[in-house]
Design a protein around this motif. Structure first.
Motif, short mmCIF file in Angstrom:
data_model
loop_
_atom_site.label_atom_id
_atom_site.label_comp_id
_atom_site.label_asym_id
_atom_site.label_seq_id
_atom_site.Cartn_x
_atom_site.Cartn_y
_atom_site.Cartn_z
N TRP A 1 0.67 -1.14 -0.13
CA TRP A 1 0.02 -0.07 -0.06
C TRP A 1 0.99 1.40 0.10
CZ3 TRP A 1 -5.19 -0.20 -0.44
CH2 TRP A 1 -5.79 -1.60 -0.32
N CYS A 2 0.36 2.20 -0.84
CA CYS A 2 0.98 3.56 -0.44
C CYS A 2 -0.17 4.88 -0.34
CB CYS A 2 1.72 3.94 -1.78
SG CYS A 2 0.63 3.99 -3.27
N ILE A 3 -1.33 4.21 0.15
CA ILE A 3 -2.11 5.18 0.81
C ILE A 3 -2.67 4.16 2.12
CG2 ILE A 3 -3.12 6.09 -1.50
CD1 ILE A 3 -5.67 4.33 -1.15
N TYR A 4 -2.82 5.35 3.01
CA TYR A 4 -3.30 4.62 4.48
C TYR A 4 -4.51 5.49 4.94
CZ TYR A 4 1.11 1.95 4.17
OH TYR A 4 2.10 0.87 3.85
N PRO A 5 -5.36 4.53 5.52
CA PRO A 5 -6.46 5.00 6.18
C PRO A 5 -6.20 5.90 7.41
CG PRO A 5 -6.24 2.78 6.78
CD PRO A 5 -5.09 3.17 5.92
N MET A 6 -6.92 7.19 7.31
CA MET A 6 -6.87 7.74 8.71
C MET A 6 -7.41 7.15 9.84
SD MET A 6 -5.02 10.25 7.61
CE MET A 6 -5.10 11.62 8.92
N TYR A 7 -7.39 7.49 11.15
CA TYR A 7 -7.72 6.79 12.51
C TYR A 7 -9.38 6.94 12.39
CZ TYR A 7 -8.63 5.69 17.22
OH TYR A 7 -9.11 5.18 18.17
N ASP A 8 -9.83 8.01 12.17
CA ASP A 8 -11.47 8.19 12.43
C ASP A 8 -12.16 7.16 11.40
OD1 ASP A 8 -11.54 9.75 14.65
OD2 ASP A 8 -11.26 11.38 13.23
N TRP A 9 -11.61 7.33 10.23
CA TRP A 9 -12.09 6.27 9.18
C TRP A 9 -11.87 4.78 9.69
CZ3 TRP A 9 -15.27 5.34 5.13
CH2 TRP A 9 -15.08 4.25 4.24
N ALA A 10 -10.87 4.53 9.92
CA ALA A 10 -10.39 2.91 10.07
C ALA A 10 -10.77 2.45 11.58
CB ALA A 10 -8.72 2.95 10.26
N HIS A 11 -10.89 3.23 12.46
CA HIS A 11 -11.39 2.47 13.67
C HIS A 11 -12.73 1.96 13.67
CE1 HIS A 11 -10.00 1.84 17.75
NE2 HIS A 11 -11.10 1.90 18.12
N GLY A 12 -13.58 2.82 13.27
CA GLY A 12 -14.92 2.41 13.45
C GLY A 12 -15.14 1.28 12.55
N LEU A 13 -14.53 1.13 11.41
CA LEU A 13 -14.51 0.00 10.35
C LEU A 13 -14.10 -1.19 11.14
CD1 LEU A 13 -13.74 1.72 7.06
CD2 LEU A 13 -15.83 0.93 7.65
N GLU A 14 -12.92 -1.06 11.74
CA GLU A 14 -12.47 -2.21 12.58
C GLU A 14 -13.31 -2.92 13.65
OE1 GLU A 14 -8.79 -0.59 14.22
OE2 GLU A 14 -8.33 0.38 12.36
N ASP A 15 -14.00 -1.85 14.16
CA ASP A 15 -15.07 -2.26 15.36
C ASP A 15 -16.28 -2.99 14.63
OD1 ASP A 15 -13.43 -1.34 17.32
OD2 ASP A 15 -14.74 0.67 17.43
N SER A 16 -16.71 -2.46 13.49
CA SER A 16 -17.72 -2.98 12.64
C SER A 16 -17.48 -4.44 12.21
CB SER A 16 -17.93 -2.06 11.57
OG SER A 16 -19.06 -2.52 10.82
#
Ligand code: ATP
Ligand code: MG
Length: 561
Positions: A207-222
């Motif tokens: 990867w050369c793009i990385y997700p920001m915390y706010d985007w990633a965290h809820g998705l991880e939880d979901s």
């Protein structure tokens, strides 16, 4: 606490109880502990671990261990290992549910594509500085990016090219399209993906793009179907965004709940500051016993039970506060008092020669291993003509309230005899040896005629004692809140005397049978443990905590006020 009835009430458990009643999550309770592997865990994390795993245990639910490793630049495999070790050591089990956020990168990207196709995200050419300048303030709305109205097709094409590596770091970002006038700044078109050409510990150069915390965290939880996502108060303002993302992409949505983070006096609790101390060699590594890290506390001799007990007793609140370090030490003492075997050791040895005791004679006295634990049994300790006692247990010319050894006075040598000091031998003005006599009638330390002595002191036999280095620790900082001092660097408040190393202390022979990290008490001196620097040839001992319970004393003073 296994039964649901015995679950203690705090506002988080109240929410969970309510959700169970309304069947919000089909009766499930599923939490997670989500550390970012960019440093070792500290006692603040222990609070979060005890809360998340504790709730899962109490409700018969589950708790995942998830590495929030979405940020490639800072993360290291070594921290993953140490975090796993720390959570295990604290006594918690993720039952095989060990996850890495980076394992969800594909799915997160697919969701970003979905959001973009739906016209809810756009690719922005503004750089970080421009984005921040146009963001507005609490009193001023932000300004729309000139790229905000790109078509969904164009955005999708640009997003794919971002992923394919066509752009340099910072050249483009994907942003959610929400509302630049939103009263909550987090909702003003937040960044979802950034370009970052960096290797990742798990996904390598994929990867050369990385997700920001706010985007990633809820998705991880979901994705993990978490029911209650517990986080610290600073995320309260992020909750609307957490919800917005999940609602927009139409997936399962956990409940985010915020609680106050733990702060402790006389230390710092941010990984950034801890890293600074470690890298700047102000301390000796992440497991330095002076640090509030879990590995440091383990090495210092704190027991997992004492840390769990501390976390449970400080409770869960909605307002940030600072807990007295003395209270943590109180919890440590409380546990070690019940569990730590007792030994005798002399930190500052002063030689004692028993004049009326035969050369070469050795008697064994029975010593109690732990007065708080009858099952701990007894052991034999050797008594002989030459002994060591603590230098401060003798004074040639003592003040009125000094009841320990002085010329002409009789005291009890723990477990052995009543001993009277006859004479102090001096060299260059310093007392180097005491000549004493025992009363042979007082075997075991008590006189048949019932006469009393005012003190009992510890000792070791010179012939049988072994040498050890003992490390004494004091507060790492000289002020209660080193990170909160005006116009100053927290490192300016480091305590220069936080570590004192005593060489050639004389300790009971049985100490050599202990293993690194074994915890014990030196009678009258405190709780100690064997340090991991111990080798075949040298025993190194850490003092965990003294016996003086300053917290209990503080409580008493407050009650009497
Ligand atoms: P730090 O601020 O020390 O760098 P962090 O919050 O960045 O910590 P994470 O690895 O993201 O560290 O934390 C993992 C979990 O531990 C999060 O859920 C976080 O809220 C929680 N946590 C971190 N510090 C504390 C604290 N002092 N008290 C309670 N929980 C904490
Ligand atoms: Mg964090």
């Amino acid at each position: 606490m296994d039964s649901k009835n015995s679950v203690q009430k705090d506002f988080i458990r109240e929410i969970i109880n309510k959700d169970l009643k309304t069947d919000k999550y089909d009766g499930r309770v599923h939490t997670r502990f989500p550390p970012e592997p960019n440093g070792s865990l500290h006692i603040g994390h222990a609070k979060s671990i005890c809360l998340n795993f504790g709730i899962a245990q109490e409700y018969g639910g589950k708790c995942n261990l998830r590495f929030d490793d979405t940020n490639p630049a800072k993360e290291e495999k070594e921290y993953v290992k140490s975090i796993i070790e720390d959570v295990k050591w604290l006594g918690f089990d993720w039952e095989g549910r060990l996850f890495f956020a980076s394992d969800y990168f594909n799915q997160m990207y697919d969701y970003a594509v979905q959001l973009t196709k739906a016209g809810k995200a756009f690719v922005d050419d503004l750089n970080a500085k421009e984005i921040s300048e146009k963001r507005g303030t609490l009193t001023k709305p932000g300004i729309n990016s000139p790229y905000r109205d790109r078509s969904a097709e164009e955005n999708l094409d640009l997003l794919e090219r971002m992923k394919a590596g066509e752009f340099a770091d910072g050249e483009k970002v994907l942003r959610a399209k929400i509302d630049m006038a939103h009263p909550n700044l987090n909702m003003r078109d937040p960044v979802v993906y950034r370009v970052l050409h960096a290797s990742h510990h798990n996904t390598g150069d994929k990867w050369c793009i990385y997700p920001m915390y706010d985007w990633a965290h809820g998705l991880e939880d979901s994705i993990e179907r978490i029911t209650h996502s517990l986080c610290t108060l600073e995320f309260e303002n992020h909750r609307p965004l957490y919800d917005w993302f999940l609602i927009q992409i139409g997936v399962y949505r956990p409940q985010q709940i915020e609680f106050a983070r733990l702060n402790l006096t006389f230390t710092v609790m941010s990984k950034r500051m801890l890293l600074e101390l470690v890298e700047g060699k102000y301390v000796h590594g992440w497991d330095d016993p002076r640090l509030p890290t879990i590995s440091g506390m383990r090495r210092r001799g704190y027991s997992p039970a004492s840390i769990r007990n501390f976390c449970s007793r400080i409770g869960i609140a909605k307002v940030n506060s600072i807990v007295d370090f003395e209270f943590l030490e109180h919890c440590v003492r409380d546990d070690l008092n019940k569990t730590a075997p007792r030994f005798m050791g002399v930190l500052h040895p002063l030689k004692v020669v028993i004049e009326n005791y035969p050369e070469g004679k050795v008697e064994e006295f029975e010593a109690v291993n732990n007065p708080e634990d009858s099952k701990a049994g007894t052991r034999k300790i050797p008594f002989s003509k030459e002994l060591y006692i603590e230098r401060e247990d003798f004074m040639e010319d003592p003040p009125k309230k000094f009841y320990r050894l002085t010329p002409g006075r009789e005291v009890r040598f723990r477990y052995s005899y009543l001993v009277t000091c006859k004479e102090a031998i001096k060299k260059n003005g310093e007392v180097v040896e005491l000549i004493c006599n025992i009363d042979p009638e007082t075997r075991g330390g008590y006189a048949p005629d019932g006469r009393k002595v005012k003190s009992t002191i510890h000792w070791v036999s010179a012939a049988y004692a072994i040498d050890a280095d003992v490390r004494l620790y004091d507060r790492l900082f000289t002020v209660e809140d080193p990170a909160g001092q005006k116009d100053a660097d927290f490192k300016d408040f480091l305590n220069p005397d936080s570590l004192q190393i005593l060489k050639s202390c004389k300790v009971e022979t049985s100490i050599k049978d202990l293993k690194p990290l074994d915890r014990f008490q030196f009678e009258r001196l405190g709780y100690f443990c064997i340090d991991s620097d111990t080798t075949k040839d040298k025993i190194v001992i850490n003092r965990t905590v003294t016996l003086r319970d300053t917290w209990a004393k503080l409580q008493k003073q407050q009650m009497n006020k």
